[in-house]
Design a protein around this motif. Structure first.
Motif, PDB file in Angstrom:
ATOM      1  N   PHE A 153       0.841  -1.205   0.000  1.00  0.00           N
ATOM      2  CA  PHE A 153       0.000   0.000   0.000  1.00  0.00           C
ATOM      3  C   PHE A 153       0.876   1.255   0.000  1.00  0.00           C
ATOM      4  O   PHE A 153       0.665   2.178  -0.802  1.00  0.00           O
ATOM      5  N   LEU A 157       1.322   4.153  -2.957  1.00  0.00           N
ATOM      6  CA  LEU A 157       1.070   5.582  -2.726  1.00  0.00           C
ATOM      7  C   LEU A 157       2.280   6.432  -3.082  1.00  0.00           C
ATOM      8  O   LEU A 157       2.146   7.575  -3.493  1.00  0.00           O
ATOM      9  N   GLN A 161       7.644   8.846  -6.171  1.00  0.00           N
ATOM     10  CA  GLN A 161       8.315   9.814  -5.306  1.00  0.00           C
ATOM     11  C   GLN A 161       9.787   9.471  -5.090  1.00  0.00           C
ATOM     12  O   GLN A 161      10.171   8.311  -5.122  1.00  0.00           O
ATOM     13  N   LEU A 166       8.709   9.169   3.200  1.00  0.00           N
ATOM     14  CA  LEU A 166       7.262   9.409   3.161  1.00  0.00           C
ATOM     15  C   LEU A 166       6.488   8.132   3.474  1.00  0.00           C
ATOM     16  O   LEU A 166       5.514   8.149   4.222  1.00  0.00           O
ATOM     17  N   LEU A 169       6.130   7.486   7.132  1.00  0.00           N
ATOM     18  CA  LEU A 169       5.168   8.382   7.772  1.00  0.00           C
ATOM     19  C   LEU A 169       3.738   7.922   7.471  1.00  0.00           C
ATOM     20  O   LEU A 169       2.852   8.017   8.308  1.00  0.00           O
ATOM     21  N   LEU A 170       3.504   7.405   6.273  1.00  0.00           N
ATOM     22  CA  LEU A 170       2.152   7.002   5.899  1.00  0.00           C
ATOM     23  C   LEU A 170       1.741   5.718   6.604  1.00  0.00           C
ATOM     24  O   LEU A 170       0.588   5.560   6.993  1.00  0.00           O
ATOM     25  N   PRO A 173       2.140   4.653  11.466  1.00  0.00           N
ATOM     26  CA  PRO A 173       1.030   4.801  12.415  1.00  0.00           C
ATOM     27  C   PRO A 173      -0.008   3.689  12.301  1.00  0.00           C
ATOM     28  O   PRO A 173      -0.613   3.302  13.290  1.00  0.00           O
ATOM     29  N   LEU A 174      -0.187   3.163  11.077  1.00  0.00           N
ATOM     30  CA  LEU A 174      -1.187   2.118  10.885  1.00  0.00           C
ATOM     31  C   LEU A 174      -0.724   0.773  11.421  1.00  0.00           C
ATOM     32  O   LEU A 174      -1.520  -0.149  11.577  1.00  0.00           O
ATOM     33  N   ILE A 176       0.644   0.270  14.373  1.00  0.00           N
ATOM     34  CA  ILE A 176       0.713   0.241  15.833  1.00  0.00           C
ATOM     35  C   ILE A 176      -0.138  -0.874  16.459  1.00  0.00           C
ATOM     36  O   ILE A 176       0.332  -1.559  17.372  1.00  0.00           O
ATOM     37  N   LEU A 213      -7.256  -4.500   2.209  1.00  0.00           N
ATOM     38  CA  LEU A 213      -6.170  -3.717   1.624  1.00  0.00           C
ATOM     39  C   LEU A 213      -5.954  -3.956   0.126  1.00  0.00           C
ATOM     40  O   LEU A 213      -5.617  -3.005  -0.586  1.00  0.00           O
ATOM     41  N   ALA A 216      -7.870  -1.350  -1.638  1.00  0.00           N
ATOM     42  CA  ALA A 216      -7.282  -0.012  -1.546  1.00  0.00           C
ATOM     43  C   ALA A 216      -6.043   0.088  -2.440  1.00  0.00           C
ATOM     44  O   ALA A 216      -5.851   1.086  -3.146  1.00  0.00           O
ATOM     45  N   VAL A 220      -5.262   2.628  -5.648  1.00  0.00           N
ATOM     46  CA  VAL A 220      -4.099   3.525  -5.764  1.00  0.00           C
ATOM     47  C   VAL A 220      -3.304   3.202  -7.030  1.00  0.00           C
ATOM     48  O   VAL A 220      -2.839   4.110  -7.732  1.00  0.00           O
ATOM     49  N   ILE A 223      -4.948   4.818  -9.941  1.00  0.00           N
ATOM     50  CA  ILE A 223      -4.750   6.275  -9.965  1.00  0.00           C
ATOM     51  C   ILE A 223      -3.340   6.619 -10.427  1.00  0.00           C
ATOM     52  O   ILE A 223      -3.137   7.451 -11.306  1.00  0.00           O
ATOM     53  N   MET A 224      -2.352   5.950  -9.808  1.00  0.00           N
ATOM     54  CA  MET A 224      -0.958   6.305 -10.093  1.00  0.00           C
ATOM     55  C   MET A 224      -0.546   5.857 -11.485  1.00  0.00           C
ATOM     56  O   MET A 224       0.245   6.518 -12.152  1.00  0.00           O
TER      57      MET A 224
ATOM     58  N   ILE B 134      -0.931   9.465  17.669  1.00  0.00           N
ATOM     59  CA  ILE B 134      -0.994   8.697  16.432  1.00  0.00           C
ATOM     60  C   ILE B 134      -1.856   9.444  15.401  1.00  0.00           C
ATOM     61  O   ILE B 134      -1.529   9.500  14.218  1.00  0.00           O
ATOM     62  N   GLY B 141       0.808  12.541   7.722  1.00  0.00           N
ATOM     63  CA  GLY B 141       0.997  11.683   6.562  1.00  0.00           C
ATOM     64  C   GLY B 141       0.157  12.148   5.388  1.00  0.00           C
ATOM     65  O   GLY B 141       0.642  12.238   4.255  1.00  0.00           O
ATOM     66  N   GLN B 157      -7.195  11.807  -5.498  1.00  0.00           N
ATOM     67  CA  GLN B 157      -7.749  10.469  -5.337  1.00  0.00           C
ATOM     68  C   GLN B 157      -6.898   9.624  -4.393  1.00  0.00           C
ATOM     69  O   GLN B 157      -7.432   8.899  -3.550  1.00  0.00           O
ATOM     70  N   ILE B 161      -8.080   7.853  -0.785  1.00  0.00           N
ATOM     71  CA  ILE B 161      -7.954   6.445  -0.384  1.00  0.00           C
ATOM     72  C   ILE B 161      -7.174   6.335   0.929  1.00  0.00           C
ATOM     73  O   ILE B 161      -7.541   5.567   1.819  1.00  0.00           O
ATOM     74  N   ASN B 169      -8.874   2.414  10.242  1.00  0.00           N
ATOM     75  CA  ASN B 169      -7.895   2.056  11.264  1.00  0.00           C
ATOM     76  C   ASN B 169      -8.089   2.776  12.583  1.00  0.00           C
ATOM     77  O   ASN B 169      -7.614   2.299  13.609  1.00  0.00           O
ATOM     78  N   ILE B 173      -6.942   1.323  16.110  1.00  0.00           N
ATOM     79  CA  ILE B 173      -5.841   1.926  16.859  1.00  0.00           C
ATOM     80  C   ILE B 173      -6.312   2.316  18.245  1.00  0.00           C
ATOM     81  O   ILE B 173      -5.675   2.008  19.258  1.00  0.00           O
TER      82      ILE B 173
END
Lengths: 227, 239, 49
Positions: A153, A157, A161, A166, A169-170, A173-174, A176, A213, A216, A220, A223-224, B134, B141, B157, B161, B169, B173
């Motif tokens: 994922f 995204l 890049q 990055l 950072l994205l 957190p998910l 945890i 996922l 999702a 992405v 899109i990309m 968090i 992010g 877009q 997402i 989440n 969390i």
């Protein structure tokens, strides 16, 4: 089932990616080296106190697993994106969520499985008790599966890049909840308690990641890829 | 209804809408904020356990509510925008993200300042504070992703997402952190929520919460207008 | 009058903490609105040119 065209497409992508990874062994050996290095840094920083090291061993191993899995994100989709293979996939009749699942499977086979083999050795070096190592073996499969999906994922995204931080950072957190339940499973095992509750919750998270996922990731990629 | 929403997305119509709504929203925000300040600082009685120090609750809790509220609203608008292709939806989320991040930061700062006299340290790994930290990273992010993707359409877009994955989440969390917290924290930590709240403390709390939401509305309209005008000029709205 | 004002400012010994939080909330909201309003006026004047 094996003859269905859906499975054929999935298998073709997995085989293609595994073949190309066999030619570039560094791509899957580097995360392993990174994983062992992080563990070594912690062990050296904490010093010779074996009980202190054993107490924090689950925390060290899990942080290192998450980081090692995530840091491989750059090699997952960027080569396909740059060589134009991604556009071929977008035009092909294969459903994109299945493509996403295939990419995640390859990542799991080349990062998750090697980590699963090395982690018990590292755990022994850190002085984790045998019960703790058993629990570690139990928690590694669901966590690495969920981690592979999250990494793909992040890779989708950040595909165009240049900034590699990055993705951390994205996605960190998910991760945890994974970290919490994985460490808790080992802690309860070491303390001699039942580890059913955290292990079951961890598996539930892995199943949730496995079902939602890919959708999702497919969104992405579409899109990309259409940029 | 759908037609009206689609029409609203056209810039002249949106500008008229803002011009009509903005003064009322700003006036309502200022009024409720002034009354809320007076009520929470002067009229509300002192707490029998924490004395006057508890008055931080009237800032901390509304800010925490708003920080979570903004993320959920952003994700809902992003989902709607992704399905029905509303032109304003990405503008809405892009304008909301810095506001949400700011209120998350305010929650963390006030929580820390409240923790110093009550807990004796500036930071504890309390379940709510940790979840809020968090949440701050989730906001950062999203903002970082918006800043790095150059193509406007893919940026919108992909951001949508990411928001949807994030909002799925958030409850996971939250509950996992709470569960982790009950494992690791000693029970001596003071609980702030008593079973029955005195009405003289509850009313200013609700008033402040409403005032904060009105501020969000006011700032959101202004920020959306700025982004739209900057887009018309063809400039980057994050300049 | 002056005494009651000073007890109000002291907030039973919690004055610094309480006033800091309220000041942070007021400054943040005011700062954001002023900043956005100034950018809006700037864009508006550029639009008219």
């Amino acid at each position: 089932m094996y003859s269905s065209p859906l499975f054929k497409g999935y298998r073709a992508i997995v085989q293609r990616d595994l073949t190309s990874l066999r030619r570039r062994p560094f791509d899957w050996l580097l995360p392993l080296a990174f994983f062992m290095l992080v563990n070594m840094l912690f062990a050296i920083a904490i010093g010779g106190d074996r009980t202190a090291l054993a107490n924090v061993a689950p925390a060290i191993i899990w942080s290192a697993v998450l980081l090692a899995a995530l840091l491989t994100h750059d090699g997952i989709l960027r080569p396909d994106y740059e060589s134009g293979f991604m556009e071929q996939l977008l035009l092909s009749p294969h459903p994109l969520p299945l493509v996403a699942l295939a990419k995640s499977s390859v990542h799991w086979l080349t990062t998750g499985v090697p980590l699963m083999l090395v982690a018990p050795l590292v755990a022994m070096m850190l002085g984790l008790s045998p019960r703790g190592i058993q629990a570690l073996l139990l928690t590694l499969p669901p966590t690495t599966i969920a981690m592979s999906l999250l990494t793909v994922f992040a890779a989708a995204l950040t595909v165009g890049q240049k900034n590699h931080l990055l993705a951390t950072l994205l996605v960190l957190p998910l991760t945890i909840p994974l970290l919490i339940f994985a460490v808790a499973t080992i802690d309860s095992a070491v303390a001699g308690q039942s580890l059913l509750a955290p292990a079951a919750l961890l598996s539930a998270l892995a199943i949730l990641a496995l079902t939602l996922l890919p959708l999702a990731i497919a969104g992405v990629i579409r899109i990309m890829g259409g940029q | 209804m759908w037609n009206w929403l689609h029409q609203l997305a056209s810039p002249p119509c949106f500008n008229r809408f803002v011009a009509m709504l903005l003064p009322w929203l700003a006036a309502a925000w200022l009024t409720t904020f002034m009354i809320g300040l007076w009520w929470s600082l002067v009229k509300a009685p002192a707490d029998y356990q924490q004395g006057e120090g508890y008055r931080i609750i009237f800032i901390h809790v509304p800010a925490a509510w708003l920080s979570l509220f903004i993320y959920v609203v952003m994700a809902s608008v992003a989902a709607i925008g992704l399905v029905w292709k509303f032109k304003l939806a990405p503008v809405f989320t892009a304008a909301s993200a810095p506001l949400g991040a700011a209120f998350t930061a305010l929650t963390l700062v006030t929580g820390s300042v409240w923790g110093k006299p009550m807990w004796g340290t500036w930071w504890v790994w309390d379940a709510r504070l940790t979840s809020e930290l968090i949440l701050l990273f989730l906001y950062l992010g999203y903002i970082a992703l918006q800043n790095t993707i150059s193509d406007v359409r893919s940026r919108n877009q992909a951001g949508a997402i990411l928001l949807i994955v994030g909002v799925v989440n958030i409850p996971i969390i939250h509950y996992s952190v709470e569960w982790w917290n009950t494992l690791h924290q000693p029970a001596s930590i003071m609980k702030f929520d008593s079973p029955s709240v005195h009405p003289q403390m509850l009313y200013p709390l609700l008033l402040m919460a409403i005032s904060f939401k009105l501020f969000y509305g006011t700032a959101l309209l202004l920020a959306m207008q700025c982004i739209l005008w900057q887009r018309q000029r063809g400039g980057n709205e994050y300049a | 009058m002056l005494e009651s004002l000073s007890t109000f400012i002291q907030m039973g010994g919690y004055g610094g903490y309480v006033w800091f939080c309220y000041a942070a909330a007021v400054a943040m909201q005011a700062g954001m609105i002023i900043n956005l309003w100034r950018r809006r006026q700037q864009l508006l004047s550029q639009k008219k040119q």
